[in-house]
Design an enzyme around this catalytic site. Structure first.
Site, mmCIF file in Angstrom:
data_model
loop_
_atom_site.group_PDB
_atom_site.id
_atom_site.type_symbol
_atom_site.label_atom_id
_atom_site.label_comp_id
_atom_site.label_asym_id
_atom_site.label_seq_id
_atom_site.Cartn_x
_atom_site.Cartn_y
_atom_site.Cartn_z
ATOM 1 N N LYS A 46 -21.367 -34.056 50.029
ATOM 2 C CA LYS A 46 -22.092 -33.558 48.588
ATOM 3 C C LYS A 46 -22.497 -34.961 47.963
ATOM 4 O O LYS A 46 -23.605 -34.746 47.188
ATOM 5 C CB LYS A 46 -21.110 -33.016 47.739
ATOM 6 C CG LYS A 46 -20.727 -31.416 48.146
ATOM 7 C CD LYS A 46 -19.937 -30.746 46.960
ATOM 8 C CE LYS A 46 -20.062 -29.316 47.232
ATOM 9 N NZ LYS A 46 -19.464 -28.587 46.305
ATOM 10 N N ASP B 154 -23.310 -25.557 41.062
ATOM 11 C CA ASP B 154 -22.214 -25.198 40.670
ATOM 12 C C ASP B 154 -21.864 -24.843 39.262
ATOM 13 O O ASP B 154 -21.144 -23.843 38.808
ATOM 14 C CB ASP B 154 -20.993 -26.343 41.189
ATOM 15 C CG ASP B 154 -20.779 -26.245 42.605
ATOM 16 O OD1 ASP B 154 -20.860 -25.197 43.156
ATOM 17 O OD2 ASP B 154 -20.313 -27.275 43.298
#
Ligand code: NAP
Length: 290
Positions: free
Chosen positions: A75, A112
């Site tokens: 990420k 997210d």
């Protein structure tokens, strides 16, 4: 006969890149949406070692990929490799959704926080994040997305409690004055006046101890949510329900965070339905990675 490759009539292609990646629920979510929308698309699990991530990401557009989700441990690397980074990904400090343009340029996004907010808006339509401070438990990777989302949604301040206090201090320094570190031992008192209470620690997961959080001081209007979704009703959510507080489980965050990628790569806005929630709770078929 025309050459399909010259006009690129291949089915749209996307996937999830991780190491390991066998546990990812994303293929299951995308398969559900393909079937629902009647889209002929392909979404693949791509097991890529950390040292191969850069070359792999750059090769994907040439292989016909429109984009990918990225998961642990890539990420941060995805953010660093990107040609362009969204404001959310920059603030959160990680990317989970990558789009390629026609020239193979890499655009990094983080969905997210979007998934977190959409889940609460859907699960608790009366939720008013500006009505009072939020209390966030935990200061790991997921907390960064939750804090960003709460700030964007209008939480006036965020009380941040983490077992390891210096990590809460570091996140508060990153996000600025609206985020106030709170001692882990004082987390119960920090529920006083809170409009939103969020567990982002891994406590409460099946196999882990529960999160101990006294809710006696929480206002009757507080919304309590847990981003842990195994079990769906964590001990924290059960205690909040017994106390009469509104609760939202964490599964919808996982499902909603996948929507922007589907929209970008396959051109349809998918819904989070009870059928998708049931499908997502099924065990993934684990694959060998070597
Ligand atoms: P992480 O970066 O490893 O952070 C873990 C957090 O949990 C840290 O704040 C850690 O505190 C705390 N913690 C762990 N054990 C603890 C204990 N015994 N007592 C007190 N605090 C403890 O993990 P993450 O990526 O943020 O993920 C956290 C959880 O969220 C996981 O369960 C993950 O599955 C879930 N999650 C859900 C979604 C969703 O879409 N619903 C998305 C992302 C993550 P210390 O700093 O003191 O170690």
């Amino acid at each position: 006969m025309s050459d399909p490759e010259s006009t690129d009539q291949r089915p749209p292609l996307a996937g999830v890149v991780g190491w390991p990646v066998a546990h990812s629920k994303s293929p299951l979510i995308f398969a559900h949406w393909f079937a629902e929308a009647g889209i002929v698309g392909s979404y693949q699990r791509l097991a890529v070692r950390p040292e191969e991530f850069g070359p792999a990401l750059r090769a994907l557009p040439k292989a016909g990929f429109r984009g990918v989700n990225v998961t642990i441990p890539h990420k941060l690397a995805a953010l660093e490799l990107a040609d362009e980074v969204s404001a959310a990904a920059r603030a959160i400090g990680a990317a989970n959704t990558i789009c390629f343009d026609g020239d193979g340029r890499i655009f990094a996004e983080n969905t997210d926080g979007y998934g977190f907010t959409e889940n609460l808006r859907e699960g608790a339509p009366a939720w008013n994040p500006s009505a009072g401070p939020a209390l966030v438990l935990g200061a790991g990777g997921a907390a960064r997305a939750v804090i960003h989302a709460l700030l964007e949604a209008g939480a006036p301040t965020i009380r941040l409690a983490n077992r390891t206090g210096h990590k809460a201090d570091a996140l508060a320094a990153h996000f600025g004055r609206r985020v106030e570190p709170v001692d882990w031992a004082a987390r119960g008192a920090a529920t006083g006046g809170a409009a939103t209470i969020v567990n982002t620690t891994s406590l409460g997961m099946t196999g882990k101890p529960p999160l101990e959080l006294p809710l006696d001081d929480a206002p009757a209007t507080a919304l309590v949510t847990d981003i842990v979704y195994v079990p769906l009703e964590t001990p924290l959510l059960a205690a909040a329900r017994v106390r009469g507080l509104a609760t939202v489980d964490g599964l919808g965050m996982l499902l909603h965070q996948a929507r922007p990628g589907f929209r970008a790569w396959f051109g349809a806005d998918p819904a989070v339905t009870p059928a998708l929630r049931r499908a997502a709770l099924e065990e993934p078929v684990l694959e060998r990675r070597s």
